[in-house]
Design a protein around this motif. Structure first.
Motif, short mmCIF file in Angstrom:
data_model
loop_
_atom_site.label_atom_id
_atom_site.label_comp_id
_atom_site.label_asym_id
_atom_site.label_seq_id
_atom_site.Cartn_x
_atom_site.Cartn_y
_atom_site.Cartn_z
N LEU A 56 0.84 -1.21 0.00
CA LEU A 56 0.00 0.00 0.00
C LEU A 56 0.87 1.25 0.00
CD1 LEU A 56 -2.73 1.46 0.22
CD2 LEU A 56 -2.55 1.23 2.71
N LYS A 57 1.88 1.27 0.85
CA LYS A 57 2.77 2.45 0.90
C LYS A 57 3.48 2.64 -0.43
CE LYS A 57 3.57 3.12 5.84
NZ LYS A 57 3.02 4.47 6.04
N GLN A 58 3.93 1.53 -1.04
CA GLN A 58 4.61 1.65 -2.35
C GLN A 58 3.66 2.22 -3.40
OE1 GLN A 58 5.93 -2.44 -2.57
NE2 GLN A 58 8.03 -1.89 -2.01
N GLU A 59 2.42 1.75 -3.40
CA GLU A 59 1.43 2.24 -4.36
C GLU A 59 1.16 3.73 -4.15
OE1 GLU A 59 -2.36 0.15 -4.08
OE2 GLU A 59 -3.36 1.93 -4.83
N ILE A 60 0.98 4.12 -2.90
CA ILE A 60 0.65 5.52 -2.61
C ILE A 60 1.85 6.43 -2.88
CG2 ILE A 60 0.05 7.12 -0.72
CD1 ILE A 60 -2.28 5.37 -1.70
N LEU A 61 3.03 5.99 -2.49
CA LEU A 61 4.22 6.82 -2.73
C LEU A 61 4.51 6.96 -4.22
CD1 LEU A 61 6.38 5.60 0.25
CD2 LEU A 61 5.63 7.95 -0.13
N SER A 62 4.24 5.91 -4.98
CA SER A 62 4.42 5.98 -6.42
C SER A 62 3.43 6.97 -7.04
CB SER A 62 4.22 4.58 -7.01
OG SER A 62 4.17 4.64 -8.41
N ALA A 63 2.19 6.96 -6.55
CA ALA A 63 1.17 7.90 -7.06
C ALA A 63 1.53 9.34 -6.66
CB ALA A 63 -0.20 7.53 -6.51
N ILE A 64 2.02 9.51 -5.46
CA ILE A 64 2.45 10.85 -5.01
C ILE A 64 3.60 11.33 -5.89
CG2 ILE A 64 3.60 12.14 -3.16
CD1 ILE A 64 2.04 10.39 -1.16
N ASP A 65 4.56 10.47 -6.09
CA ASP A 65 5.74 10.80 -6.89
C ASP A 65 5.36 11.21 -8.31
OD1 ASP A 65 8.78 10.53 -7.39
OD2 ASP A 65 7.94 9.17 -8.87
N GLN A 117 10.49 3.49 -1.85
CA GLN A 117 10.54 4.31 -3.07
C GLN A 117 10.86 3.50 -4.32
OE1 GLN A 117 13.58 7.09 -1.84
NE2 GLN A 117 15.21 5.99 -2.89
N GLN A 118 10.72 2.17 -4.25
CA GLN A 118 11.17 1.36 -5.40
C GLN A 118 10.41 1.66 -6.70
OE1 GLN A 118 10.67 -2.88 -4.63
NE2 GLN A 118 8.56 -2.83 -5.36
N ASP A 119 9.16 2.14 -6.59
CA ASP A 119 8.39 2.44 -7.81
C ASP A 119 8.33 3.94 -8.10
OD1 ASP A 119 7.83 -0.28 -8.09
OD2 ASP A 119 6.15 -0.12 -6.69
N CYS A 120 9.11 4.71 -7.38
CA CYS A 120 9.11 6.17 -7.60
C CYS A 120 10.13 6.53 -8.67
CB CYS A 120 9.45 6.90 -6.29
SG CYS A 120 8.20 6.67 -5.01
N VAL A 159 9.80 17.69 -1.43
CA VAL A 159 10.21 16.65 -0.49
C VAL A 159 9.00 15.78 -0.15
CG1 VAL A 159 11.13 16.17 1.82
CG2 VAL A 159 12.04 18.08 0.47
N ILE A 160 9.18 14.46 -0.26
CA ILE A 160 8.11 13.50 0.07
C ILE A 160 8.56 12.68 1.27
CG2 ILE A 160 6.72 11.55 -0.77
CD1 ILE A 160 7.35 12.54 -3.66
N GLY A 161 7.78 12.74 2.34
CA GLY A 161 8.11 12.00 3.55
C GLY A 161 7.14 10.86 3.79
N SER A 162 7.59 9.83 4.49
CA SER A 162 6.73 8.72 4.88
C SER A 162 6.76 8.57 6.40
CB SER A 162 7.20 7.42 4.23
OG SER A 162 6.48 6.31 4.79
N SER A 163 5.59 8.37 6.98
CA SER A 163 5.51 8.13 8.43
C SER A 163 5.62 6.64 8.72
CB SER A 163 4.20 8.68 8.99
OG SER A 163 4.13 10.06 8.85
N THR A 164 6.48 5.94 8.01
CA THR A 164 6.61 4.52 8.25
C THR A 164 7.18 4.27 9.65
OG1 THR A 164 7.58 2.45 7.48
CG2 THR A 164 8.93 4.42 7.22
N SER A 165 6.80 3.14 10.21
CA SER A 165 7.38 2.75 11.50
C SER A 165 8.67 1.97 11.31
CB SER A 165 6.39 1.89 12.29
OG SER A 165 5.30 2.65 12.70
N GLY A 166 8.84 1.35 10.12
CA GLY A 166 10.03 0.52 10.03
C GLY A 166 10.49 0.11 8.64
N PHE A 167 9.77 0.49 7.57
CA PHE A 167 10.22 0.10 6.23
C PHE A 167 11.40 0.96 5.80
CE2 PHE A 167 5.58 -1.12 5.80
CZ PHE A 167 5.82 -2.47 5.98
#
Ligand SMILES: NC(=O)c1ccc[n+]([C@@H]2O[C@H](COP(=O)([O-])OP(=O)(O)OC[C@H]3O[C@@H](n4cnc5c(N)ncnc54)[C@H](O)[C@@H]3O)[C@@H](O)[C@H]2O)c1
Length: 130
Positions: free
Chosen positions: A91-100, A122-125, A108-116
């Protein structure tokens, strides 16, 4: 004036929103949950008393918060974009890719991940530094 765009307005997203508003930022938020805007506005109103005690920046106002109908609309004009969706990597990869894809260059794009790891997030960005 700076703009924070927030994607995902649960516990952590609402914290980002409240802090940014207290610091005088404009905030544009997106969350597909039907009650997201109602929940966020209640959260901010509740937090505002404590934020006032800490001291608000000049011009700070809850009226600087706006909800967008889509993620793409939410990121227009952003200086900083903060992702706060649930802690599931696909889900985070999908959303970050769409944001990107929707964000302007050099935002600047930040993620509130707890541990990834950033490398995985950012693999799909396409705009992310290698
Ligand atoms: N809660 C904490 O104490 C805490 C602390 C540090 C980090 N985090 C991290 O912050 C992130 C968010 O956690 P939370 O506790 O705020 O979760 P939460 O469940 O309270 O909020 C997540 C929000 O994301 C929204 N969402 C779901 N799918 C979406 C989509 N496709 N697009 C946009 N929004 C979507 C949901 O509607 C919900 O409002 C997670 O990665 C979590 O690990 C949480």
């Amino acid at each position: 004036m700076s703009q924070l765009s927030v994607v995902g307005t649960g516990v952590i997203g609402n914290g980002w929103i409240s802090r940014a508003l207290a610091n005088g930022w404009d905030v544009v938020a997106f969350d597909p949950a039907p009650d997201a805007e109602v929940r966020t506005r209640a959260f901010v109103a509740n937090a505002w008393h404590a934020l006032e005690k800490d001291g608000l920046a000049e011009g700070a106002s809850v009226d600087r918060l706006r909800f967008a109908a889509t993620l793409e609309e939410a990121v227009v004009g952003a200086d900083l974009i903060q992702e706060n969706v649930p802690e599931r990597l696909p889900l985070k990869q999908e959303i970050l890719s769409a944001i990107d894809a929707a964000a302007e260059e050099h935002v600047v794009i930040g993620s509130s991940t707890s541990g990834f790891k950033p490398t995985d997030l950012q693999q799909d960005c396409k705009k992310a530094p290698g």
